[in-house]
Design an enzyme around this catalytic site. Structure first.
Site, PDB file in Angstrom:
ATOM      1  N   GLY A 115       0.838  -1.188   0.000  1.00  0.00           N
ATOM      2  CA  GLY A 115       0.000   0.000   0.000  1.00  0.00           C
ATOM      3  C   GLY A 115       0.877   1.245   0.000  1.00  0.00           C
ATOM      4  O   GLY A 115       2.066   1.200   0.329  1.00  0.00           O
ATOM      5  N   CYS A 116       0.284   2.373  -0.375  1.00  0.00           N
ATOM      6  CA  CYS A 116       1.064   3.611  -0.447  1.00  0.00           C
ATOM      7  C   CYS A 116       1.513   4.071   0.941  1.00  0.00           C
ATOM      8  O   CYS A 116       2.688   4.432   1.132  1.00  0.00           O
ATOM      9  CB  CYS A 116       0.266   4.694  -1.159  1.00  0.00           C
ATOM     10  N   TRP A 117       0.606   4.061   1.908  1.00  0.00           N
ATOM     11  CA  TRP A 117       0.986   4.454   3.266  1.00  0.00           C
ATOM     12  C   TRP A 117       2.050   3.526   3.855  1.00  0.00           C
ATOM     13  O   TRP A 117       3.057   4.003   4.411  1.00  0.00           O
ATOM     14  CB  TRP A 117      -0.243   4.476   4.171  1.00  0.00           C
ATOM     15  N   THR A 119       4.286   1.886   2.347  1.00  0.00           N
ATOM     16  CA  THR A 119       5.567   2.104   1.668  1.00  0.00           C
ATOM     17  C   THR A 119       6.366   3.195   2.366  1.00  0.00           C
ATOM     18  O   THR A 119       7.551   3.029   2.672  1.00  0.00           O
ATOM     19  CB  THR A 119       5.333   2.461   0.189  1.00  0.00           C
TER      20      THR A 119
END
Length: 314
Positions: A115-117, A119
Protein backbone atom coordinates in the site's frame (compact mmCIF):
# COMPACT_ATOMS: atom_id res chain seq x y z
CA UNK A 1 12.51 -13.12 -25.18
CA UNK A 2 9.22 -11.21 -24.94
CA UNK A 3 7.32 -11.18 -21.64
CA UNK A 4 3.54 -11.30 -22.05
CA UNK A 5 1.76 -9.05 -19.53
CA UNK A 6 -1.96 -8.76 -18.76
CA UNK A 7 -3.30 -5.94 -16.57
CA UNK A 8 -6.61 -7.14 -15.14
CA UNK A 9 -8.42 -3.93 -14.22
CA UNK A 10 -6.38 -1.84 -16.63
CA UNK A 11 -9.00 0.90 -16.96
CA UNK A 12 -8.82 1.92 -13.29
CA UNK A 13 -6.61 4.66 -11.88
CA UNK A 14 -3.68 2.38 -11.02
CA UNK A 15 -4.11 0.20 -14.11
CA UNK A 16 -3.93 3.18 -16.45
CA UNK A 17 -0.77 4.44 -14.75
CA UNK A 18 0.84 1.00 -15.06
CA UNK A 19 -0.12 0.81 -18.73
CA UNK A 20 1.57 4.16 -19.39
CA UNK A 21 4.81 2.88 -17.84
CA UNK A 22 4.74 -0.34 -19.87
CA UNK A 23 3.82 1.25 -23.20
CA UNK A 24 6.46 1.21 -25.91
CA UNK A 25 8.72 -1.32 -24.23
CA UNK A 26 9.76 -3.83 -26.91
CA UNK A 27 10.64 -6.52 -24.37
CA UNK A 28 6.99 -6.61 -23.24
CA UNK A 29 3.80 -7.61 -25.07
CA UNK A 30 0.57 -6.35 -23.49
CA UNK A 31 -2.46 -8.63 -23.62
CA UNK A 32 -5.64 -6.55 -23.84
CA UNK A 33 -9.34 -7.32 -23.95
CA UNK A 34 -12.00 -5.35 -25.84
CA UNK A 35 -14.36 -3.37 -23.63
CA UNK A 36 -17.19 -5.86 -24.03
CA UNK A 37 -14.97 -8.72 -22.83
CA UNK A 38 -13.35 -7.09 -19.80
CA UNK A 39 -15.82 -8.71 -17.41
CA UNK A 40 -16.30 -11.91 -19.39
CA UNK A 41 -15.03 -14.78 -17.22
CA UNK A 42 -13.90 -16.94 -20.15
CA UNK A 43 -12.04 -14.10 -21.85
CA UNK A 44 -10.38 -13.11 -18.60
CA UNK A 45 -9.44 -16.71 -17.83
CA UNK A 46 -7.78 -17.03 -21.24
CA UNK A 47 -5.86 -13.76 -20.81
CA UNK A 48 -4.78 -14.64 -17.27
CA UNK A 49 -3.44 -18.01 -18.39
CA UNK A 50 -1.80 -16.70 -21.57
CA UNK A 51 0.25 -14.14 -19.63
CA UNK A 52 3.72 -14.62 -18.23
CA UNK A 53 2.97 -11.96 -15.62
CA UNK A 54 -0.44 -10.68 -14.54
CA UNK A 55 -0.95 -7.42 -12.67
CA UNK A 56 -4.24 -7.27 -10.76
CA UNK A 57 -5.75 -3.80 -10.29
CA UNK A 58 -9.03 -4.97 -8.82
CA UNK A 59 -11.08 -4.84 -5.61
CA UNK A 60 -10.00 -7.43 -3.06
CA UNK A 61 -12.65 -10.06 -3.77
CA UNK A 62 -12.21 -9.73 -7.52
CA UNK A 63 -8.44 -10.12 -7.10
CA UNK A 64 -8.95 -13.38 -5.21
CA UNK A 65 -11.31 -14.59 -7.94
CA UNK A 66 -8.78 -13.71 -10.64
CA UNK A 67 -6.08 -15.77 -8.93
CA UNK A 68 -8.48 -18.71 -8.80
CA UNK A 69 -8.98 -18.46 -12.59
CA UNK A 70 -5.29 -19.17 -13.20
CA UNK A 71 -5.04 -22.91 -13.74
CA UNK A 72 -1.38 -23.27 -14.72
CA UNK A 73 1.79 -23.34 -12.62
CA UNK A 74 3.66 -20.80 -14.77
CA UNK A 75 1.87 -17.43 -14.71
CA UNK A 76 3.27 -14.99 -12.17
CA UNK A 77 0.99 -12.54 -10.36
CA UNK A 78 1.42 -9.05 -8.93
CA UNK A 79 -1.63 -8.04 -6.90
CA UNK A 80 -2.09 -4.31 -6.34
CA UNK A 81 -5.10 -4.82 -4.05
CA UNK A 82 -5.10 -5.37 -0.30
CA UNK A 83 -6.20 -8.99 -0.67
CA UNK A 84 -2.86 -10.78 -0.36
CA UNK A 85 -0.54 -8.36 1.44
CA UNK A 86 -0.30 -10.49 4.57
CA UNK A 87 -1.34 -13.80 2.98
CA UNK A 88 0.80 -16.91 3.26
CA UNK A 89 2.57 -17.79 0.03
CA UNK A 90 2.77 -14.21 -1.18
CA UNK A 91 5.99 -12.21 -1.22
CA UNK A 92 5.78 -8.57 -0.17
CA UNK A 93 6.63 -6.35 -3.13
CA UNK A 94 8.78 -3.71 -1.45
CA UNK A 95 12.21 -4.52 -2.84
CA UNK A 96 13.93 -2.08 -0.47
CA UNK A 97 12.31 -3.52 2.67
CA UNK A 98 15.44 -5.28 3.94
CA UNK A 99 18.54 -7.11 2.69
CA UNK A 100 17.50 -10.12 0.64
CA UNK A 101 14.00 -8.86 -0.24
CA UNK A 102 14.92 -8.21 -3.85
CA UNK A 103 16.19 -11.78 -4.15
CA UNK A 104 12.91 -13.04 -2.69
CA UNK A 105 11.00 -11.15 -5.39
CA UNK A 106 13.24 -12.54 -8.13
CA UNK A 107 12.16 -16.05 -7.14
CA UNK A 108 8.53 -15.33 -6.29
CA UNK A 109 5.53 -16.37 -8.31
CA UNK A 110 2.98 -14.42 -6.25
CA UNK A 111 3.81 -10.84 -5.18
CA UNK A 112 1.59 -8.45 -3.24
CA UNK A 113 2.17 -4.81 -4.09
CA UNK A 114 2.50 -2.68 -0.92
CA UNK A 115 0.00 0.00 0.00
CA UNK A 116 1.06 3.61 -0.45
CA UNK A 117 0.99 4.45 3.27
CA UNK A 118 2.93 1.32 4.31
CA UNK A 119 5.57 2.10 1.67
CA UNK A 120 6.42 5.41 3.32
CA UNK A 121 6.06 4.05 6.84
CA UNK A 122 8.17 0.94 6.28
CA UNK A 123 10.84 2.89 4.43
CA UNK A 124 11.33 4.96 7.58
CA UNK A 125 10.76 2.40 10.33
CA UNK A 126 12.05 -0.96 9.12
CA UNK A 127 15.73 0.11 8.89
CA UNK A 128 15.55 1.61 12.39
CA UNK A 129 14.07 -1.58 13.84
CA UNK A 130 16.72 -3.67 12.07
CA UNK A 131 19.44 -1.38 13.45
CA UNK A 132 18.06 -1.73 16.99
CA UNK A 133 17.26 1.98 17.27
CA UNK A 134 13.51 1.39 17.54
CA UNK A 135 12.71 -1.53 19.88
CA UNK A 136 10.15 -4.00 18.57
CA UNK A 137 7.71 -3.05 21.35
CA UNK A 138 8.10 0.73 20.90
CA UNK A 139 4.85 2.81 20.67
CA UNK A 140 5.30 4.11 17.12
CA UNK A 141 2.97 6.69 15.58
CA UNK A 142 2.57 7.64 11.92
CA UNK A 143 0.55 10.35 10.23
CA UNK A 144 0.51 12.44 7.07
CA UNK A 145 -1.59 13.23 4.03
CA UNK A 146 -2.23 11.74 0.60
CA UNK A 147 -3.67 13.05 -2.63
CA UNK A 148 -7.31 12.09 -3.20
CA UNK A 149 -6.49 9.80 -6.14
CA UNK A 150 -5.48 7.26 -3.50
CA UNK A 151 -9.18 6.71 -2.86
CA UNK A 152 -9.81 5.54 -6.43
CA UNK A 153 -12.62 6.56 -8.78
CA UNK A 154 -15.19 7.18 -6.04
CA UNK A 155 -13.03 9.65 -4.13
CA UNK A 156 -11.82 11.30 -7.33
CA UNK A 157 -15.47 11.86 -8.27
CA UNK A 158 -16.12 13.33 -4.80
CA UNK A 159 -13.31 15.85 -5.11
CA UNK A 160 -13.81 16.73 -8.77
CA UNK A 161 -17.63 16.75 -8.86
CA UNK A 162 -19.84 19.75 -9.47
CA UNK A 163 -20.26 20.47 -5.77
CA UNK A 164 -16.50 20.86 -5.32
CA UNK A 165 -14.10 19.14 -2.96
CA UNK A 166 -15.60 18.00 0.36
CA UNK A 167 -12.62 19.28 2.35
CA UNK A 168 -9.17 20.81 2.05
CA UNK A 169 -7.83 18.31 4.59
CA UNK A 170 -9.85 15.26 5.60
CA UNK A 171 -8.79 13.03 8.51
CA UNK A 172 -10.06 9.46 8.36
CA UNK A 173 -9.44 6.00 9.81
CA UNK A 174 -10.56 7.35 13.16
CA UNK A 175 -11.45 3.89 14.47
CA UNK A 176 -7.73 3.04 14.32
CA UNK A 177 -8.37 -0.11 12.29
CA UNK A 178 -7.17 1.00 8.86
CA UNK A 179 -6.77 -1.69 6.19
CA UNK A 180 -3.06 -0.87 5.88
CA UNK A 181 -2.32 -1.51 9.57
CA UNK A 182 -1.77 -5.30 9.24
CA UNK A 183 1.01 -4.92 6.67
CA UNK A 184 2.58 -2.06 8.62
CA UNK A 185 2.76 -4.33 11.64
CA UNK A 186 3.86 -7.49 9.87
CA UNK A 187 6.71 -6.05 7.82
CA UNK A 188 8.03 -3.41 10.23
CA UNK A 189 9.21 -5.93 12.81
CA UNK A 190 7.11 -4.25 15.50
CA UNK A 191 5.02 -6.32 17.92
CA UNK A 192 2.27 -3.69 18.34
CA UNK A 193 0.43 -1.85 15.55
CA UNK A 194 1.54 1.74 15.04
CA UNK A 195 -0.96 4.44 15.90
CA UNK A 196 -1.90 5.47 12.37
CA UNK A 197 -3.60 8.84 11.65
CA UNK A 198 -4.01 9.29 7.87
CA UNK A 199 -5.59 12.19 6.01
CA UNK A 200 -6.56 13.17 2.47
CA UNK A 201 -5.52 16.54 1.07
CA UNK A 202 -7.22 18.47 -1.69
CA UNK A 203 -4.66 17.58 -4.35
CA UNK A 204 -4.84 14.84 -6.96
CA UNK A 205 -1.59 13.04 -6.16
CA UNK A 206 1.36 13.13 -3.79
CA UNK A 207 1.97 11.94 -0.25
CA UNK A 208 3.79 12.86 2.94
CA UNK A 209 4.26 10.22 5.65
CA UNK A 210 5.59 11.35 9.04
CA UNK A 211 6.98 9.30 11.93
CA UNK A 212 7.89 11.35 15.04
CA UNK A 213 10.70 10.04 17.24
CA UNK A 214 11.29 11.04 20.85
CA UNK A 215 15.03 10.30 20.72
CA UNK A 216 15.66 11.20 24.35
CA UNK A 217 13.21 8.50 25.49
CA UNK A 218 14.46 5.77 23.17
CA UNK A 219 16.95 3.17 24.44
CA UNK A 220 20.44 4.64 24.32
CA UNK A 221 19.03 8.07 23.38
CA UNK A 222 20.27 7.87 19.77
CA UNK A 223 21.33 11.07 18.09
CA UNK A 224 20.04 12.48 14.83
CA UNK A 225 23.27 11.31 13.25
CA UNK A 226 22.66 7.74 14.47
CA UNK A 227 19.20 7.64 12.93
CA UNK A 228 20.36 9.24 9.71
CA UNK A 229 23.25 6.80 9.41
CA UNK A 230 20.87 3.82 9.67
CA UNK A 231 18.56 5.22 6.99
CA UNK A 232 21.44 6.14 4.69
CA UNK A 233 23.01 2.69 5.00
CA UNK A 234 19.70 0.99 4.20
CA UNK A 235 19.30 2.79 0.86
CA UNK A 236 22.91 3.33 -0.20
CA UNK A 237 23.11 3.05 -3.96
CA UNK A 238 19.34 2.81 -4.48
CA UNK A 239 18.18 4.34 -7.78
CA UNK A 240 14.70 4.91 -6.33
CA UNK A 241 15.02 5.73 -2.62
CA UNK A 242 17.11 8.70 -1.50
CA UNK A 243 17.95 10.00 1.98
CA UNK A 244 18.60 13.73 2.13
CA UNK A 245 21.77 14.79 3.97
CA UNK A 246 21.10 16.15 7.45
CA UNK A 247 22.43 19.57 6.48
CA UNK A 248 20.06 19.70 3.53
CA UNK A 249 17.09 18.77 5.69
CA UNK A 250 17.95 21.24 8.45
CA UNK A 251 18.14 24.04 5.88
CA UNK A 252 14.55 23.47 4.79
CA UNK A 253 11.73 25.61 6.16
CA UNK A 254 9.00 23.32 4.86
CA UNK A 255 8.23 20.28 2.73
CA UNK A 256 5.45 19.94 0.19
CA UNK A 257 3.17 17.03 -0.58
CA UNK A 258 4.27 17.44 -4.21
CA UNK A 259 7.96 16.92 -3.30
CA UNK A 260 8.58 14.08 -5.78
CA UNK A 261 5.94 15.13 -8.33
CA UNK A 262 4.48 12.49 -10.63
CA UNK A 263 7.50 10.22 -10.32
CA UNK A 264 8.30 6.79 -8.92
CA UNK A 265 10.88 8.10 -6.46
CA UNK A 266 10.79 7.84 -2.68
CA UNK A 267 12.57 10.71 -0.92
CA UNK A 268 13.32 10.47 2.80
CA UNK A 269 14.18 13.29 5.20
CA UNK A 270 15.17 13.49 8.85
CA UNK A 271 14.41 16.69 10.73
CA UNK A 272 15.24 17.25 14.37
CA UNK A 273 16.16 19.34 17.36
CA UNK A 274 19.21 18.11 19.23
CA UNK A 275 18.40 20.34 22.21
CA UNK A 276 15.00 18.75 22.78
CA UNK A 277 16.01 15.26 21.69
CA UNK A 278 13.24 15.08 19.12
CA UNK A 279 13.20 14.02 15.48
CA UNK A 280 10.72 13.77 12.64
CA UNK A 281 11.32 11.19 9.92
CA UNK A 282 9.48 12.03 6.71
CA UNK A 283 8.84 10.07 3.52
CA UNK A 284 7.59 11.79 0.38
CA UNK A 285 6.27 9.82 -2.57
CA UNK A 286 3.62 9.84 -5.26
CA UNK A 287 0.72 7.70 -4.06
CA UNK A 288 0.19 6.62 -7.69
CA UNK A 289 3.92 6.15 -8.33
CA UNK A 290 6.09 4.33 -5.81
CA UNK A 291 2.86 3.98 -3.82
CA UNK A 292 1.11 1.98 -6.56
CA UNK A 293 1.91 1.81 -10.29
CA UNK A 294 5.64 2.47 -10.02
CA UNK A 295 6.03 -0.27 -7.43
CA UNK A 296 4.09 -2.73 -9.62
CA UNK A 297 6.32 -2.01 -12.62
CA UNK A 298 9.45 -2.25 -10.47
CA UNK A 299 8.25 -5.64 -9.22
CA UNK A 300 7.46 -6.79 -12.75
CA UNK A 301 10.96 -5.84 -13.86
CA UNK A 302 12.52 -7.77 -11.00
CA UNK A 303 10.35 -10.85 -11.54
CA UNK A 304 11.01 -10.86 -15.28
CA UNK A 305 14.77 -10.42 -14.91
CA UNK A 306 14.69 -6.98 -16.58
CA UNK A 307 16.48 -3.78 -15.54
CA UNK A 308 14.77 -2.76 -12.29
CA UNK A 309 14.07 0.85 -13.26
CA UNK A 310 12.91 0.21 -16.85
CA UNK A 311 9.80 2.26 -17.56
CA UNK A 312 9.93 4.11 -14.25
CA UNK A 313 9.72 7.88 -13.92
CA UNK A 314 12.76 8.90 -11.91
Amino acid sequence: MTCNVFIDGGVGTTGLEIGERLAGRPELALITLPDDKRKDADARRAALNDADIVILCLPDDAAREAVALIDNDRTKVIDASTAHRVADGWAYGFAELEPGQRGTLEQARFVANPGCWPTGFLALVRPLVLAGLIPADWPVTVSGASGYSGGGKAMIADYEGESGPPSAFLGYGLGLAHKHAPEMLRYSGLVHPPLFAPAVANCYRGMIVEVPLQLRAMPGAPSLADVHAALSAAYAGSPIVSVAPLAQSSARANIMIEQVGATDRLDLFLFGNEATGQALAVATLDNLGKGAAGAAVQNLNIMAGLPETAGLRL
